[in-house]
Scaffold this motif. Sequence first.
Motif, PDB file in Angstrom:
ATOM      1  N   VAL A  55       0.550  -0.881  -0.207  1.00 26.20           N
ATOM      2  CA  VAL A  55      -0.515   0.264  -0.033  1.00 26.20           C
ATOM      3  C   VAL A  55       0.513   1.161   0.039  1.00 26.20           C
ATOM      4  CG1 VAL A  55      -1.589   1.157   1.698  1.00 26.20           C
ATOM      5  CG2 VAL A  55      -1.789  -1.228   0.915  1.00 26.20           C
ATOM      6  N   GLU A  56       0.974   1.888  -1.005  1.00 25.39           N
ATOM      7  CA  GLU A  56       1.714   3.149  -1.210  1.00 25.39           C
ATOM      8  C   GLU A  56       0.645   4.749  -0.963  1.00 25.39           C
ATOM      9  OE1 GLU A  56       3.246   2.279  -5.919  1.00 25.39           O
ATOM     10  OE2 GLU A  56       2.422   4.051  -5.625  1.00 25.39           O
ATOM     11  N   HIS A  57       1.649   4.777   0.380  1.00 30.87           N
ATOM     12  CA  HIS A  57       0.770   6.384   1.032  1.00 30.87           C
ATOM     13  C   HIS A  57       1.820   7.591   0.592  1.00 30.87           C
ATOM     14  CE1 HIS A  57       0.047   8.565   4.255  1.00 30.87           C
ATOM     15  NE2 HIS A  57      -1.585   7.796   4.797  1.00 30.87           N
ATOM     16  N   PRO A  58       1.016   9.206   0.751  1.00 37.36           N
ATOM     17  CA  PRO A  58       2.022  10.393   0.397  1.00 37.36           C
ATOM     18  C   PRO A  58       2.491  10.795   1.933  1.00 37.36           C
ATOM     19  CG  PRO A  58      -0.683  10.829   0.834  1.00 37.36           C
ATOM     20  CD  PRO A  58      -0.496   8.903   0.397  1.00 37.36           C
ATOM     21  N   GLY A  59       2.291   9.645   3.119  1.00 35.58           N
ATOM     22  CA  GLY A  59       3.383  10.469   4.171  1.00 35.58           C
ATOM     23  C   GLY A  59       2.758  11.428   5.085  1.00 35.58           C
ATOM     24  N   ALA A  60       2.784  11.705   5.691  1.00 35.89           N
ATOM     25  CA  ALA A  60       2.366  12.742   6.874  1.00 35.89           C
ATOM     26  C   ALA A  60       2.844  13.114   7.748  1.00 35.89           C
ATOM     27  CB  ALA A  60       0.817  11.702   7.814  1.00 35.89           C
ATOM     28  N   VAL A  61       2.215  14.412   8.396  1.00 38.25           N
ATOM     29  CA  VAL A  61       3.400  14.724   9.891  1.00 38.25           C
ATOM     30  C   VAL A  61       2.323  14.568  10.846  1.00 38.25           C
ATOM     31  CG1 VAL A  61       4.797  16.090   8.119  1.00 38.25           C
ATOM     32  CG2 VAL A  61       2.933  17.237   8.859  1.00 38.25           C
ATOM     33  N   ALA A  62       2.985  15.403  12.032  1.00 39.75           N
ATOM     34  CA  ALA A  62       1.744  14.858  12.856  1.00 39.75           C
ATOM     35  C   ALA A  62       2.839  16.243  14.304  1.00 39.75           C
ATOM     36  CB  ALA A  62       1.722  13.839  14.180  1.00 39.75           C
ATOM     37  N   VAL A  63       1.925  16.321  15.036  1.00 37.74           N
ATOM     38  CA  VAL A  63       2.688  17.870  15.523  1.00 37.74           C
ATOM     39  C   VAL A  63       2.288  17.348  16.940  1.00 37.74           C
ATOM     40  CG1 VAL A  63       3.160  20.235  15.826  1.00 37.74           C
ATOM     41  CG2 VAL A  63       2.134  20.095  13.761  1.00 37.74           C
ATOM     42  N   VAL A  64       3.538  17.857  18.279  1.00 36.37           N
ATOM     43  CA  VAL A  64       2.861  18.108  19.712  1.00 36.37           C
ATOM     44  C   VAL A  64       3.164  18.949  20.013  1.00 36.37           C
ATOM     45  CG1 VAL A  64       4.224  17.544  22.287  1.00 36.37           C
ATOM     46  CG2 VAL A  64       3.979  15.818  19.858  1.00 36.37           C
ATOM     47  N   ALA A  65       2.283  20.143  19.995  1.00 30.01           N
ATOM     48  CA  ALA A  65       2.385  21.502  20.212  1.00 30.01           C
ATOM     49  C   ALA A  65       2.367  21.581  21.935  1.00 30.01           C
ATOM     50  CB  ALA A  65       1.203  22.034  19.660  1.00 30.01           C
ATOM     51  N   LEU A  66       3.578  22.429  22.167  1.00 31.81           N
ATOM     52  CA  LEU A  66       3.164  21.904  23.810  1.00 31.81           C
ATOM     53  C   LEU A  66       3.423  23.488  24.361  1.00 31.81           C
ATOM     54  CD1 LEU A  66       3.471  19.650  25.843  1.00 31.81           C
ATOM     55  CD2 LEU A  66       6.315  20.271  26.494  1.00 31.81           C
ATOM     56  N   ASP A  67       2.330  24.176  25.201  1.00 27.02           N
ATOM     57  CA  ASP A  67       2.202  25.269  25.532  1.00 27.02           C
ATOM     58  C   ASP A  67       3.279  25.294  26.822  1.00 27.02           C
ATOM     59  OD1 ASP A  67       0.907  24.581  28.120  1.00 27.02           O
ATOM     60  OD2 ASP A  67      -0.697  25.248  26.761  1.00 27.02           O
ATOM     61  N   GLU A  68       3.564  26.553  27.403  1.00 27.26           N
ATOM     62  CA  GLU A  68       3.848  27.301  28.642  1.00 27.26           C
ATOM     63  C   GLU A  68       3.657  26.359  29.407  1.00 27.26           C
ATOM     64  OE1 GLU A  68       3.683  31.848  29.515  1.00 27.26           O
ATOM     65  OE2 GLU A  68       2.346  31.451  28.090  1.00 27.26           O
ATOM     66  N   TRP A  69       2.409  26.191  29.458  1.00 33.04           N
ATOM     67  CA  TRP A  69       2.014  25.333  31.330  1.00 33.04           C
ATOM     68  C   TRP A  69       2.177  23.763  30.888  1.00 33.04           C
ATOM     69  CZ3 TRP A  69      -0.065  29.384  28.968  1.00 33.04           C
ATOM     70  CH2 TRP A  69      -0.136  30.804  29.355  1.00 33.04           C
ATOM     71  N   ASP A  70       2.824  23.798  29.409  1.00 32.08           N
ATOM     72  CA  ASP A  70       3.602  21.729  30.182  1.00 32.08           C
ATOM     73  C   ASP A  70       1.487  21.358  29.607  1.00 32.08           C
ATOM     74  OD1 ASP A  70       5.066  19.888  30.257  1.00 32.08           O
ATOM     75  OD2 ASP A  70       4.792  18.849  31.571  1.00 32.08           O
ATOM     76  N   ARG A  71       0.991  21.512  28.565  1.00 30.98           N
ATOM     77  CA  ARG A  71      -0.251  21.114  27.958  1.00 30.98           C
ATOM     78  C   ARG A  71      -0.077  21.179  26.593  1.00 30.98           C
ATOM     79  NH1 ARG A  71      -4.603  25.361  29.447  1.00 30.98           N
ATOM     80  NH2 ARG A  71      -3.158  26.577  28.312  1.00 30.98           N
ATOM     81  N   VAL A  72      -0.713  19.434  25.689  1.00 27.99           N
ATOM     82  CA  VAL A  72      -0.138  19.538  24.864  1.00 27.99           C
ATOM     83  C   VAL A  72      -1.385  19.789  24.061  1.00 27.99           C
ATOM     84  CG1 VAL A  72      -1.347  17.225  24.970  1.00 27.99           C
ATOM     85  CG2 VAL A  72       0.445  17.665  22.756  1.00 27.99           C
ATOM     86  N   VAL A  73      -1.989  20.579  22.600  1.00 24.57           N
ATOM     87  CA  VAL A  73      -2.867  20.833  22.388  1.00 24.57           C
ATOM     88  C   VAL A  73      -3.321  19.498  21.726  1.00 24.57           C
ATOM     89  CG1 VAL A  73      -3.676  21.565  20.150  1.00 24.57           C
ATOM     90  CG2 VAL A  73      -2.190  22.720  21.508  1.00 24.57           C
ATOM     91  N   LEU A  74      -4.148  18.340  22.007  1.00 24.12           N
ATOM     92  CA  LEU A  74      -5.470  16.626  21.063  1.00 24.12           C
ATOM     93  C   LEU A  74      -6.447  17.901  20.276  1.00 24.12           C
ATOM     94  CD1 LEU A  74      -4.530  14.693  23.748  1.00 24.12           C
ATOM     95  CD2 LEU A  74      -3.233  15.162  22.462  1.00 24.12           C
ATOM     96  N   VAL A  75      -6.794  16.944  19.184  1.00 25.95           N
ATOM     97  CA  VAL A  75      -7.194  17.598  18.191  1.00 25.95           C
ATOM     98  C   VAL A  75      -8.479  16.124  18.605  1.00 25.95           C
ATOM     99  CG1 VAL A  75      -6.825  18.817  16.555  1.00 25.95           C
ATOM    100  CG2 VAL A  75      -6.684  16.300  16.664  1.00 25.95           C
ATOM    101  N   HIS A  76      -9.928  16.319  18.423  1.00 28.99           N
ATOM    102  CA  HIS A  76     -11.063  14.741  18.617  1.00 28.99           C
ATOM    103  C   HIS A  76     -11.223  15.057  17.218  1.00 28.99           C
ATOM    104  CE1 HIS A  76     -13.860  12.552  20.894  1.00 28.99           C
ATOM    105  NE2 HIS A  76     -13.002  12.120  21.735  1.00 28.99           N
ATOM    106  N   GLN A  77     -11.542  13.441  16.703  1.00 28.08           N
ATOM    107  CA  GLN A  77     -11.846  13.638  15.171  1.00 28.08           C
ATOM    108  C   GLN A  77     -12.509  12.036  14.808  1.00 28.08           C
ATOM    109  OE1 GLN A  77      -8.011  15.000  12.568  1.00 28.08           O
ATOM    110  NE2 GLN A  77      -9.439  14.895  10.749  1.00 28.08           N
ATOM    111  N   TYR A  78     -13.453  12.211  14.335  1.00 25.70           N
ATOM    112  CA  TYR A  78     -13.854  10.693  13.488  1.00 25.70           C
ATOM    113  C   TYR A  78     -13.611   9.428  12.958  1.00 25.70           C
ATOM    114  CZ  TYR A  78     -17.264   7.370  12.641  1.00 25.70           C
ATOM    115  OH  TYR A  78     -18.453   5.826  12.053  1.00 25.70           O
ATOM    116  N   ARG A  79     -12.913   8.906  12.655  1.00 27.20           N
ATOM    117  CA  ARG A  79     -11.812   8.279  12.447  1.00 27.20           C
ATOM    118  C   ARG A  79     -13.219   6.599  11.171  1.00 27.20           C
ATOM    119  NH1 ARG A  79      -8.219  10.956  10.048  1.00 27.20           N
ATOM    120  NH2 ARG A  79      -7.026  12.050  11.332  1.00 27.20           N
TER     121      ARG A  79
END
Length: 222
Positions: A55-79
């Motif tokens: 299976v060929e795939h274009p590839g992807a990126v993901a981001v651990v976005a960490l703020d100054e209060w040590d919180r990470v940004v998450l998204v809740h998404q239907y798969r």
Amino acid sequence: MSANPGPAEGPISRTNGRHPFTTLSTSDVYVGNVLALRSDEVAMPGGGRSRREVVEHPGAVAVVALDEWDRVVLVHQYRYPLGRRLWELPAGLLDVRGESPRHTAQRELAEEVGLAARDWSVLVDVAASPGFTDQAERVYLARGLSEVARPEPVADEEADLVVDRVPLDRAIESVFAGEIVNAPAVSGLLAARAVRDGHVRPRSGDAEWADRPTRFAARSEG
């Protein structure tokens, strides 16, 4: 009792395997918008031949976005394939011709959650399931967050996207509780904690990516 040898230096040792696994023939089974399935005949060790479906795939990126209060940004998404919503990192496909992975990550962070970041580094590269697909994701660590204009999502799953900020340690607990199962999220969150706690240093934001998929993108270029 022998003494503890301490941490090893340099890369993990390689085996002596030398067979080239030459592709003898290839044919397309299916070509879609975000993947292709091909069937290859491959020369195997010992003189035999074997069929490999890839299976060929274009590839992807993901981001651990960490703020100054040590919180990470998450998204809740239907798969759709799993039939439920998952907590994930902001992420996206490498589907813009000529765009570097880091620039894709920057664009996706702005489009999905309305954020920019001052500092970018590479946490991990993840091969999703190398037994049958070349799909791979690069996970970035983004720090020094600031808000930017976010385009209004109007279609597909992103129109139902929920964004939240979660303490990094709480997100790690969710990994071990089986509440976060997305592969880039699992690996990226664990890597981010290792970086935060001083156990490892991340790579440059433009570090070489040996396993970035190229076969699917080359179809549209040819």
